[in-house]
Design a protein around this motif. Structure first.
Motif, PDB file in Angstrom:
ATOM      1  N   ASN A 169       0.849  -1.189   0.000  1.00  0.00           N
ATOM      2  CA  ASN A 169       0.000   0.000   0.000  1.00  0.00           C
ATOM      3  C   ASN A 169       0.888   1.243   0.000  1.00  0.00           C
ATOM      4  N   ASP A 170       0.264   2.428  -0.080  1.00  0.00           N
ATOM      5  CA  ASP A 170       1.036   3.670  -0.169  1.00  0.00           C
ATOM      6  C   ASP A 170       1.928   3.898   1.046  1.00  0.00           C
ATOM      7  N   ALA A 171       1.435   3.557   2.237  1.00  0.00           N
ATOM      8  CA  ALA A 171       2.240   3.741   3.448  1.00  0.00           C
ATOM      9  C   ALA A 171       3.470   2.834   3.421  1.00  0.00           C
ATOM     10  N   GLY A 172       3.308   1.610   2.956  1.00  0.00           N
ATOM     11  CA  GLY A 172       4.435   0.692   2.831  1.00  0.00           C
ATOM     12  C   GLY A 172       5.453   1.186   1.827  1.00  0.00           C
ATOM     13  N   LEU A 173       4.961   1.724   0.706  1.00  0.00           N
ATOM     14  CA  LEU A 173       5.867   2.279  -0.301  1.00  0.00           C
ATOM     15  C   LEU A 173       6.613   3.494   0.242  1.00  0.00           C
ATOM     16  N   ASP A 174       5.911   4.327   1.017  1.00  0.00           N
ATOM     17  CA  ASP A 174       6.557   5.494   1.630  1.00  0.00           C
ATOM     18  C   ASP A 174       7.702   5.060   2.544  1.00  0.00           C
ATOM     19  N   LEU A 175       7.449   4.041   3.363  1.00  0.00           N
ATOM     20  CA  LEU A 175       8.462   3.557   4.292  1.00  0.00           C
ATOM     21  C   LEU A 175       9.657   2.959   3.540  1.00  0.00           C
ATOM     22  N   TYR A 176       9.364   2.159   2.530  1.00  0.00           N
ATOM     23  CA  TYR A 176      10.444   1.555   1.748  1.00  0.00           C
ATOM     24  C   TYR A 176      11.252   2.628   1.024  1.00  0.00           C
ATOM     25  N   ASP A 177      10.569   3.626   0.479  1.00  0.00           N
ATOM     26  CA  ASP A 177      11.253   4.727  -0.198  1.00  0.00           C
ATOM     27  C   ASP A 177      12.187   5.450   0.774  1.00  0.00           C
ATOM     28  N   SER A 178      11.726   5.648   1.991  1.00  0.00           N
ATOM     29  CA  SER A 178      12.552   6.275   3.020  1.00  0.00           C
ATOM     30  C   SER A 178      13.767   5.403   3.348  1.00  0.00           C
ATOM     31  N   LEU A 179      13.555   4.108   3.424  1.00  0.00           N
ATOM     32  CA  LEU A 179      14.642   3.163   3.707  1.00  0.00           C
ATOM     33  C   LEU A 179      15.729   3.232   2.635  1.00  0.00           C
TER      34      LEU A 179
END
Length: 85
Positions: free
Chosen positions: A40-50
């Motif tokens: 989901n978008d929140a997961g993608l946001d976290l991965y992008d931050s990582l």
């Protein structure tokens, strides 16, 4: 201009594959290929931050040499399990 979900995932897969140290290229590209499309978008946001983190730190977190920071703990655990498969 807003990045489409498809382009965002392509960008993150490319960044996962071209890290700087070969070990992280292999680990993150395998994880990205298996998981990004279903996030989901929140997961993608976290991965992008990582993806902005230092490779040496990421490697130590994924291999369990050093505990990962709290915001990434669950994601790192998931990446570690993918890496071990």
């Amino acid at each position: 201009m807003t990045e489409t979900r498809e382009n965002r995932i392509k960008r993150m897969k490319m960044r996962s594959m071209r890290r700087g140290i070969k070990e992280m290229d292999l680990i993150l590209s395998a994880y990205a290929d298996r998981n990004l499309d279903g996030m989901n978008d929140a997961g993608l946001d976290l991965y992008d931050s990582l993806l902005h983190e230092n490779d040496q730190d990421l490697y130590q977190w994924v291999t369990g040499q050093v505990a990962s920071p709290e915001p990434y703990a669950e994601l790192i655990s998931d990446i570690s399990q993918t890496f071990q498969k």
